[in-house]
Write an enzyme that holds these catalytic residues in place. Structure first.
Site, PDB file in Angstrom:
ATOM      1  NE  ARG A 252      -3.866  -2.086   2.402  1.00 31.31           N
ATOM      2  CZ  ARG A 252      -3.718  -3.326   2.880  1.00 31.31           C
ATOM      3  NH1 ARG A 252      -2.568  -3.679   3.446  1.00 31.31           N
ATOM      4  NH2 ARG A 252      -4.686  -4.208   2.789  1.00 31.31           N
ATOM      5  CE  LYS A 279      -8.343  -1.815   4.974  1.00 29.24           C
ATOM      6  NZ  LYS A 279      -8.719  -1.697   3.551  1.00 29.24           N
ATOM      7  CG  HIS A 341      -4.518   1.173  -3.176  1.00 28.96           C
ATOM      8  ND1 HIS A 341      -4.168   1.374  -1.865  1.00 28.96           N
ATOM      9  CD2 HIS A 341      -5.232   0.027  -3.196  1.00 28.96           C
ATOM     10  CE1 HIS A 341      -4.663   0.397  -1.120  1.00 28.96           C
ATOM     11  NE2 HIS A 341      -5.322  -0.429  -1.904  1.00 28.96           N
ATOM     12  NE  ARG A 344      -2.764  -3.212  -1.894  1.00 26.69           N
ATOM     13  CZ  ARG A 344      -2.379  -4.107  -0.989  1.00 26.69           C
ATOM     14  NH1 ARG A 344      -1.091  -4.265  -0.718  1.00 26.69           N
ATOM     15  NH2 ARG A 344      -3.263  -4.845  -0.349  1.00 26.69           N
ATOM     16  CG  HIS A 367      -5.661  -9.121   0.686  1.00 29.42           C
ATOM     17  ND1 HIS A 367      -5.894  -9.487  -0.622  1.00 29.42           N
ATOM     18  CD2 HIS A 367      -5.569  -7.765   0.684  1.00 29.42           C
ATOM     19  CE1 HIS A 367      -5.947  -8.404  -1.379  1.00 29.42           C
ATOM     20  NE2 HIS A 367      -5.751  -7.348  -0.596  1.00 29.42           N
ATOM     21  CE1 TYR A 376       3.261 -23.416   9.876  1.00 33.16           C
ATOM     22  CE2 TYR A 376       2.055 -23.146   7.815  1.00 33.16           C
ATOM     23  CZ  TYR A 376       3.038 -23.772   8.555  1.00 33.16           C
ATOM     24  OH  TYR A 376       3.802 -24.747   7.976  1.00 33.16           O
TER      25      TYR A 376
END
Length: 434
Positions: A252, A279, A341, A344, A367, A376
């Site tokens: 970002r 975020k 942006h 991405r 995400h 993990y």
């Protein structure tokens, strides 16, 4: 004027204004029970002498002069006498009124909203998130509801606020405020300040949110010309490096702008971003390609003595502005075609089209994956993402030099053969989708 010169009572306004102080405090009778007090320092005020229920005499301060002129002082004295006539001590009545006012003030929506905001701040929210929350409160919520008591706010009040925000098309702001309202009232209920939540059903009457528009982005056929144009950019070095770093890491733009030198590990080729900046509220590690490392080493010679990779100007702007990256793209001819942006989206599309595993792509985009799997995967995929991002940087470089569609598959095979041999025994199935 000396008090010995007073000729009539009630005291005239000219007398009140001109009475001179003496060595000790004195009181002059104005009307039955009402006295005008003058202190040695010249301070003047009004007092009512009255008999308490136990038969003892006491004084009740009515206010200072000239804020409280004679006519109003006499009116307040008469009101106090009415209380006394009905068995109410005016001093105790004043204390009770003040306490009631304080309780009412604590029960206003503004007080509950401030409590909610401070709890968010204590939870470690990012400064940028707190600024947005503060803006929602100060610009929309408090002007409409701030002065009202929690118990007086109705569902109609909340619905009116929502409708006003919808009318200007600020659907994202509306959704954020709806959540905030619901939380503020829920906390107030838990604290015993009100009994019901008038914002609980706002979602059922909210207008549909228009389908979100994708950020302007480029697809593979458009990249060679763009990359060549960016390479020829005449923007300042920090702006150019920030733009390339957004491209190479699919991060970002805000993360790139606020990157700090203590987050860059040159030895391990990693960029370690703390949870407070993310975020997802989770630490994020981004591998750095050879191209990114070379650019950062050059940049370090310029800005490495400071805190930030991309410093701004002055204390009010510690890093480059949020428009810097987009302006860099605009200057090379891609205004309206690509924004920071949007890179991405470009990276996600390109990586998936070239069969890189979805989990790796999503992990790189930061995400959020729920539960222990997210923790993990964020840790375990670093090695695999390092290979993926090096492929991506190499592939962008190949596109920039004019690689043809017929050569792309050969390029992929060559990079994979040289870049994953050390991983083949441990993670052969996670690199690509089959």
């Amino acid at each position: 004027m000396k008090r010995s010169e007073i000729k009539r009572r009630p005291l005239a306004d000219t007398t009140l204004a001109s009475l001179e102080p003496e060595a000790t405090t004195y009181r002059e009778l104005d009307s039955p029970g009402l006295y005008f007090r003058v202190k040695p320092n010249g301070t003047k005020s009004w007092e009512l002498r009255y008999k308490k229920s136990d038969g003892k005499w006491s004084w009740h301060g009515l206010g200072g002069y000239p804020d409280l002129p004679g006519t109003l002082a006499r009116k307040k004295a008469n009101e106090a006498k009415q209380l006394i006539a009905h068995g109410t001590d005016p001093v105790q009545h004043k204390i009770e009124q003040r306490e009631a006012k304080e309780i009412a003030s604590a029960n206003t929506f503004a007080a509950a909203a401030e409590y909610w905001y401070q709890r968010k701040a204590q939870d470690g929210r990012a400064a940028s998130t707190l600024r947005l929350m503060r803006g929602y409160l100060d610009n929309d919520v408090l002007p409409a509801l701030g002065s009202k008591l929690l118990t007086e706010i109705t569902r109609r009040d909340c619905a009116d606020l929502q409708e006003r925000i919808e009318a200007r098309g600020a659907m994202n702001t509306r959704d954020k405020i709806r959540v905030a309202l619901r939380q503020i009232f829920s906390q107030a209920i838990a604290r015993g300040l009100c009994e019901y939540n008038p914002a609980s059903e706002l979602g059922s009457i909210a207008k549909p949110t228009p389908k979100a528009k994708q950020y302007p982005h480029l697809l593979e056929p458009e990249l060679p010309s763009f990359l060549q144009a960016l390479r020829r950019s005449t923007s300042r070095t920090p702006a150019r490096v920030a733009t390339w770093l957004v491209l190479w890491t699919a991060s970002r733009p805000g993360m790139v702008r606020h990157a700090e030198w203590n987050e860059i590990n040159f030895a391990d080729a990693l960029w370690c971003i703390p949870a407070a900046k993310m975020k997802t509220r989770r630490d994020h590690v981004t591998p750095l390609s050879r191209q990114a490392l070379d650019a950062l080493r050059d940049l370090h010679r310029m800005t490495g003595r400071g805190r930030y990779l991309f410093p701004g100007i002055g204390a009010k702007q510690p890093v480059i502005s949020e428009n810097t990256i987009n302006l860099t793209l605009n200057k090379v001819g891609y205004k309206g075609r690509l924004v920071g942006h949007g890179s991405r989206h470009t990276a996600s599309t390109l990586l998936r089209e070239h069969r890189w595993d979805k989990d790796l792509v999503e992990a790189q985009l930061a995400h959020k994956e729920q539960g222990m799997a997210g923790l993990y995967n964020n840790a375990e995929y670093v090695v695999l993402r390092r290979t993926m991002l090096q492929w991506y940087a190499d592939f962008l470089g190949a596109l920039e030099t004019g690689i043809t569609p017929d050569q792309i598959e050969n390029f992929n095979r060559a990079v994979i053969a040289s870049g994953t041999s050390a991983l083949s025994q441990n993670f052969p199935e996670k690199l690509f989708q089959t």
